[in-house]
Write an enzyme that holds these catalytic residues in place. Structure first.
Site: not given
Length: 502
Positions: A341, A425
């Site tokens: 991310c 994630h």
């Protein structure tokens, strides 16, 4: 059965999240249809539900304890700090803006109480019981007027309150008494009693104090939970990673192969979803640590740059600390680096950010052929795909949109040499993919490490949730707890002066 309970705490980190999860798992094992709830959560560890709503990871974990799908109703307000004085406000799973602490507590928070109580009422209409988690302490008298997560919810919904205290910190009796004594008479009437958490030693030595506490407050202690290592699963914030704690603090399983793998996680500012590395630490022979100095990368077989709520700030921090140069050397030497991310974004060539930091055009580390532009709309998704020949699931939470200009495809990102990047994630929780990725890492660094063929992250998580349920079942007064959830706070609880100031 139709009832509810608010689990409050004498302090932050008293154990509210895990006690709530434990009560949920105990109830569901009794055949009760139960759901978790937290009116307002402040955390950088969040999760995306199947309907695309962002909620705190603690509530997602508690939903798993209940064996139900998490929804936005379970955490209607999520605050994601962007600095010491401001947070992004996520309402019913969607971001609605940035507010300063003064602006939020000055009026916006109180206006959300109706929404919070409506969500709780909807859950109570669907489930047999709803176990609510408070935040911080209910005796934060400076915030009581606008409270939407502790006594504001208890009063609005008529819920009994159980106060959890961490005895490992010391001062638990004073904390219990002081918590009650700083509440108004109306709030005190809902505080049914106490639960001692993290007790070490012979509980009979504690009993005289519990008897005196009952004499002073007229309130029952519903249990004394013993100290257990590695139970802090999906913490709201901090660096106590759940399964990492289990592996490091209990009997460590030897590596399946001849070598261990060492993983260094850069402890970037405003780090989000550090739970991504839990699945790595669950593997026998994988050692995970958090680092903030370049020399700590020297012996690492894999370096992870995790997610962050401040991508540009994290990039600056990496440069100031010398970690950026260390990462560049690793890439040049063909030593593995994984960016997730915000960590993926900093590894790219260029960042255009007029949204999060408002820094405008900023050069990245240039380790991946990626350009990132921040958009006002947040991407919230639950992607499914394949990588390294294995199925993968994950979730996305980001404002930055990546344009991949080269490299080999890797999930939604790319790979160049041994530098990997993705917005996903949770991908490492996919067992087959995690094992394949670790084999790649071991080969790149010449380690004779072999992933164990039977490690199931989902099964380990279930074991932890069952351990929490066992703590409640074996060490709490479950008959009294059942009555409390079903019937509410006992009548006639005494008022403890001085009470809340006017």
């Amino acid at each position: 059965m139709s009832g509810g309970l608010l689990v409050a705490g004498t302090t932050s980190d008293a154990g509210k999240s895990v006690v709530t999860a434990g009560i949920c798992r105990w109830l569901v094992r009794q055949g009760v249809k139960v759901a978790p709830f937290k009116g307002q959560n402040m955390s950088l560890n969040s999760f995306v539900t199947r309907e695309g709503a962002e909620i705190g990871r603690a509530q997602a974990m508690q939903a798993q304890a209940c064996r139900v799908e998490p929804t936005a109703l379970m955490n209607p307000v999520l605050l994601k700090p962007g600095g010491e004085r401001s947070s992004q406000v996520v309402l019913l799973g969607k971001p609605v803006g940035e507010l300063s602490a003064r602006g939020y507590h000055g009026g916006r928070q109180q206006a959300l109480l109706g929404t919070v109580l409506e969500c709780l009422a909807e859950l109570r209409g669907t489930y047999d019981a709803v176990i609510c988690e408070g935040a911080g302490s209910p005796a934060e008298i400076n915030l009581r007027r606008t409270d939407i997560v502790n006594m504001g919810v208890a009063r609005g919904a008529g819920l009994p309150v159980l106060v959890v205290g961490d005895i490992d910190r010391g001062g638990v009796f004073a904390s219990f008494f002081g918590t009650v004594a700083l509440l108004s008479p109306e709030d005190q009437a809902l505080v049914a009693g106490f639960l001692v958490n993290k007790f070490r030693g012979d509980v009979t030595l504690l009993e005289p104090g519990l008897d005196m506490l009952r004499g002073l407050t007229g309130r029952h202690t519903y249990g004394v939970l013993p100290f257990r290592h590695g139970l802090g699963i999906d913490e709201e914030d901090g660096l106590r990673v759940s399964l990492r704690g289990t592996v490091r603090e209990s009997t460590v399983a030897p590596p399946y192969g001849e070598d261990v793998l060492r993983v260094a996680v850069c402890a970037v500012p405003l780090m989000s979803n550090f739970t991504d590395v839990d699945a790595l630490a669950a593997e026998p022979g994988v050692v995970v640590r958090f680092v903030d100095r370049p020399e700590e990368l020297a012996d690492a077989d894999l370096v992870v740059v995790p997610g962050t709520r401040g991508t540009v700030r994290a990039l600056q921090w990496l440069r100031e600390r010398g970690l950026a140069d260390a990462l560049a050397r690793r890439a040049a030497e063909g030593r593995p680096v994984l960016g997730i991310c915000g960590g993926f974004q900093v590894l790219g060539e260029h960042i255009e950010d007029d949204v999060e930091s408002r820094a405008g055009s900023v050069p990245g580390l240039g380790l991946l052929p990626v350009r990132v532009r921040f958009h006002p709309e947040k991407t919230l998704a639950r992607p499914v795909g394949e990588a390294l020949g294995e199925p993968v699931e994950g979730y996305e939470i980001h404002h930055g949109v990546a344009e991949v200009l080269g490299g080999m495809p890797f999930l939604d990102g790319c790979r160049t040499g041994q530098v990997w990047g993705t917005h996903w994630h949770g991908s490492l929780e996919s067992d087959g993919f995690r094992r394949a990725f670790l084999r790649e890492v071991a080969a790149a660094c010449g380690r004779r490490f072999v992933p164990a063929p039977d490690t199931s992250f989902a099964a380990l998580r279930e074991e932890q949730l069952d351990l929490l349920g066992d703590l409640i079942e074996h060490h709490a007064d479950t008959d009294a707890l059942w009555r409390l959830i079903e019937s509410g706070a006992p009548a006639g609880l005494p008022f403890i002066p001085p009470g809340a100031p006017a």
